[in-house]
Scaffold this motif. Sequence first.
Motif, PDB file in Angstrom:
ATOM      1  N   ALA A   1       0.831  -1.204   0.000  1.00 42.65           N
ATOM      2  CA  ALA A   1       0.000   0.000   0.000  1.00 42.65           C
ATOM      3  C   ALA A   1       0.866   1.255   0.000  1.00 42.65           C
ATOM      4  N   LEU A   2       1.869   1.289   0.863  1.00 40.17           N
ATOM      5  CA  LEU A   2       2.673   2.503   0.980  1.00 40.17           C
ATOM      6  C   LEU A   2       3.577   2.701  -0.228  1.00 40.17           C
ATOM      7  N   ALA A   3       4.114   1.610  -0.755  1.00 36.50           N
ATOM      8  CA  ALA A   3       5.059   1.756  -1.860  1.00 36.50           C
ATOM      9  C   ALA A   3       4.339   1.983  -3.177  1.00 36.50           C
ATOM     10  N   LYS A   4       3.298   1.203  -3.423  1.00 37.82           N
ATOM     11  CA  LYS A   4       2.744   1.259  -4.763  1.00 37.82           C
ATOM     12  C   LYS A   4       1.376   1.921  -4.844  1.00 37.82           C
TER      13      LYS A   4
ATOM     14  N   TYR B   1      -0.093   4.150  -2.614  1.00 43.27           N
ATOM     15  CA  TYR B   1      -0.011   5.581  -2.308  1.00 43.27           C
ATOM     16  C   TYR B   1       1.290   6.205  -2.805  1.00 43.27           C
ATOM     17  N   ARG B   2       2.222   5.387  -3.141  1.00 40.86           N
ATOM     18  CA  ARG B   2       3.514   5.854  -3.659  1.00 40.86           C
ATOM     19  C   ARG B   2       4.195   6.848  -2.736  1.00 40.86           C
ATOM     20  N   VAL B   3       4.233   6.520  -1.477  1.00 43.20           N
ATOM     21  CA  VAL B   3       4.935   7.413  -0.558  1.00 43.20           C
ATOM     22  C   VAL B   3       6.213   6.768  -0.008  1.00 43.20           C
ATOM     23  N   ALA B   4       6.415   5.469  -0.259  1.00 47.47           N
ATOM     24  CA  ALA B   4       7.629   4.821   0.240  1.00 47.47           C
ATOM     25  C   ALA B   4       8.630   4.672  -0.897  1.00 47.47           C
ATOM     26  N   LEU B   5       9.884   5.013  -0.608  1.00 50.20           N
ATOM     27  CA  LEU B   5      10.925   4.979  -1.629  1.00 50.20           C
ATOM     28  C   LEU B   5      12.067   4.068  -1.188  1.00 50.20           C
ATOM     29  N   PRO B   6      12.740   3.433  -2.144  1.00 47.96           N
ATOM     30  CA  PRO B   6      13.874   2.567  -1.781  1.00 47.96           C
ATOM     31  C   PRO B   6      15.108   3.410  -1.451  1.00 47.96           C
ATOM     32  N   LEU B   7      15.967   2.900  -0.604  1.00 50.68           N
ATOM     33  CA  LEU B   7      17.184   3.619  -0.241  1.00 50.68           C
ATOM     34  C   LEU B   7      18.260   3.365  -1.295  1.00 50.68           C
ATOM     35  N   HIS B   8      18.761   4.422  -1.860  1.00 55.00           N
ATOM     36  CA  HIS B   8      19.830   4.332  -2.861  1.00 55.00           C
ATOM     37  C   HIS B   8      19.530   3.336  -3.978  1.00 55.00           C
TER      38      HIS B   8
ATOM     39  N   TYR C   1      -3.753   7.961   5.807  1.00 60.00           N
ATOM     40  CA  TYR C   1      -3.576   8.571   7.128  1.00 60.00           C
ATOM     41  C   TYR C   1      -3.690   7.523   8.227  1.00 60.00           C
ATOM     42  N   ARG C   2      -4.697   6.660   8.083  1.00 62.92           N
ATOM     43  CA  ARG C   2      -4.873   5.613   9.090  1.00 62.92           C
ATOM     44  C   ARG C   2      -3.619   4.747   9.191  1.00 62.92           C
ATOM     45  N   LEU C   3      -3.110   4.385   8.033  1.00 65.35           N
ATOM     46  CA  LEU C   3      -1.956   3.494   8.011  1.00 65.35           C
ATOM     47  C   LEU C   3      -0.713   4.193   8.566  1.00 65.35           C
ATOM     48  N   LEU C   4      -0.549   5.456   8.206  1.00 69.89           N
ATOM     49  CA  LEU C   4       0.676   6.154   8.606  1.00 69.89           C
ATOM     50  C   LEU C   4       0.587   6.693  10.025  1.00 69.89           C
ATOM     51  N   ALA C   5      -0.581   7.195  10.397  1.00 65.49           N
ATOM     52  CA  ALA C   5      -0.652   7.904  11.677  1.00 65.49           C
ATOM     53  C   ALA C   5      -1.215   7.042  12.794  1.00 65.49           C
ATOM     54  N   ILE C   6      -2.336   6.357  12.548  1.00 65.73           N
ATOM     55  CA  ILE C   6      -2.908   5.508  13.597  1.00 65.73           C
ATOM     56  C   ILE C   6      -2.061   4.257  13.748  1.00 65.73           C
ATOM     57  N   ALA C   7      -1.722   3.647  12.614  1.00 67.79           N
ATOM     58  CA  ALA C   7      -0.751   2.552  12.591  1.00 67.79           C
ATOM     59  C   ALA C   7      -1.006   1.480  13.642  1.00 67.79           C
ATOM     60  N   LYS C   8      -2.161   0.832  13.542  1.00 66.84           N
ATOM     61  CA  LYS C   8      -2.479  -0.265  14.456  1.00 66.84           C
ATOM     62  C   LYS C   8      -1.518  -1.425  14.251  1.00 66.84           C
TER      63      LYS C   8
END
Lengths: 252, 561
Positions: free
Chosen positions: B334-337, B339-346, B449-456
Amino acid sequence: MDVVLWGVLPYLVVVTFVGGLVWRYRYDQFGWTTRSSQLYESRLLRIGSPLFHFGLLFVIVGHVVGLLIPEEWTDAVGVTEEMYHAGALGIGTIAGVATLSGIVILIVRRRRTGPVFMATTKNDKLMYAVLTSAIVAGLATTVVAFSQGSDAHNYRESVSVWFRSLFILRPDVEAMASAPVQFHLHVLIGLALFALFPFSRLVHAFTAPLHYLFRPYVVYRSRDRRPTPGASAPRRGWDPVGTRDRDPSTRR
Amino acid sequence: MRVMAQVAMVMNLDKCIGCHTCSVTCKQAWTNRAGVEYVWFNNVETRPGQGYPRRYEDQEQWRGGWTLNRRGRLALRTGGRAKRLLSIFASPVQPELEDYYEPWTYDYETLVDAPLGDDFPVARPKSLITGKDTKVTWSANWDDNLGGTSELGHLDPIVEKVRRESEDKIKFELEKTFMFYLPRICEHCLNPSCMASCPSGAIYKRAEDGIVLVDQDRCRGWRQCITGCPYKKIYFNHKTGKAEKCTFCYPRLEVGLPTVCAETCVGRLRYIGVFLYDADRVTEAASVPDEKDLYEAQLDLMLDPEDPAVIAAAREQGIPADWLDAARRSPVYALAKKYRVALPLHPEYRTMPMVWYVPPLSPVVDLLRDQGHDAEDPGTLFGAIEALRIPIEYLAELFTAGDTEVVSGVLHRLAAMRSYLRGITLDEGADESIPAAVGMTGQAMYAMYRLLAIAKYDERYVIPKAHEERGHELEELGCSLDYDEGPGMYESAAFGEASGRPVPVAVETFHALRQRQTSEGISPAEEMRGRVNLLNWDGVGTPPGLFPHHDAPAGDEGGER
Ligand code: SF4
Ligand code: SF4
């Protein structure tokens, strides 16, 4: 005496060598490593180690050629005794000197660099002693041969004959006994080295990773069958942190 | 298409408080041993900063990872196979202890043992390498919280690069500086260069879950992997002479527990879930010519777990149904693809790393707030993301091979989420124009927001258990998944209680642990069949089975809970 040294001892060494290797491979995979000390020091290692290892590779090839190829064969292709000896002495000396200086650098490094010395076990010390004497004794035979010029002893008529006779289980004890004392010495130290081999860090030579040239880059494997660390009694590699494990008296 | 499953992690950097709990718990679990004193499978770096080991990102120096050779083919930066075998006798570019630090302890004993005297006894620092007195001059995070950055900040390879490209714009003046934490573990790459450099073939990727491990019995200490890994996440155990690395806590994962670092993370910023990816296209994706396309190429490999074609192909490959289900609920997907907010390091190292990061918005927000702006106002935030080039360029060097477009896109989405949710929270109503401005629906934004902030807990960790029926034994010899749910253990066998096959401790421990962590209160007595595993006992009360049964009056059975 000769029979014991040149007729019995070699076979005992072979048994120890082969048996030891098989045993070590089956029961001590975890201990089977180069135990590199490059993490502690790499300046001297970068000079000494390649010098030693590459020198050694040439030395090994030299021994194989000198011991296994009968004189008649080289004669047959027209290589005279003089030519052969000049070549063998030349290349042998260069390789031998490289190996020796390599190991001297490595030993000096081992003694002088605190952490490396700390990581040196008794086993290592014994191994270094035997290995160095084998190299020195080997070079000594060459030096003697040099000084005697064309009168030098032709080991291909004594040592090599004996060596090959070992394989057909009819050791030619006389041939070996007739060789000069420096050869006796070199062979004995060599035998000691082989007996020690399976029980020292030298075993890493037997897992020289030549298959690296052929395997795929990415290795997939299914889950492991062996117990996880938490599931078994503490094994090597799971010693507690502290300075005690640096203490030679409590170190393994 | 060859579908494979990969367990992956996402870290939300905005939430990292730099407490190093993850590093410490990881160390206690895995590297609390002689020979690996300096080893941090998990470390937390302050950025800008040099990282651990020092300046590991400077691949000109350390030569890790892959490059494209002249023919445009993927090649290890250290060279071809033959060349690397020839240099095996002394690794040309292996970091030395100096590049990490000399581990030490203190001579606590003298505090107790010192004879009576006029002076106070002191616990002097002792090197764990030589056992001698030592001077502490560096450690794994000596430059924590920008300590010494005014003097050493220029040594950060990324600062160097950004400076070179933007003419000295990063200054370490207090009012203009920015800072965030970067927790790092092994990336469990899809195209690992550590594995490719290992001459013995001792490093392998588990086919079931993609975890990269070093076979301790086959490692021969050639230490090529240490050079090979561009993240320097393989360490040399100087006592055993073997390479060691982060294991993704596979014994925990196999029973459905998150890794230790994730479990103990104070900021609750770590997400663990499953990706489905196309193993056949990995090399192709890793060889795209332009470094800036690597992120997209990597994202492309990740398959849509809802796609019927993918599901069918995955079934064919024998990926079990619950894994497919987990892939559908995967927070990392969900976060990577999505919502596209997660990025790989280098990504430019071309190893296809599988630990992803949600880049921090905080450098921007903090600067805004410090300058007296409203850091939640969408207009201000969007404007600031455009205006504050330096943090953006820095983040881009970390996560997108320098492509600032992608990073500012992500930050825009995060900024929009902030503003959108402020509206909702303050009862100003949901301003649907905000998500629309970044190409999202209000609903998706709320879910993000739920996934990032509430993060159950159970939304952060969606970890399917290991499967026995895939034809492999679990972790221990002779162990079958009779042990799946814990009980069944300690059932008396033919010759009384202690007979039969031994119960694997790992299974027992981790199942009990899971039970305790996912339920309220302490673990029920039936779980252990009247026994107590002291490792899991939290010291609360006297669980039944702690002491042997006396012929006690009835009713004692329930314990004192
Ligand atoms: S990050 Fe991990 S998997 Fe990737 S190259 Fe380094 S050690 Fe290997
Ligand atoms: S435990 Fe979590 S918040 Fe603390 S340093 Fe580690 S990742 Fe950051």
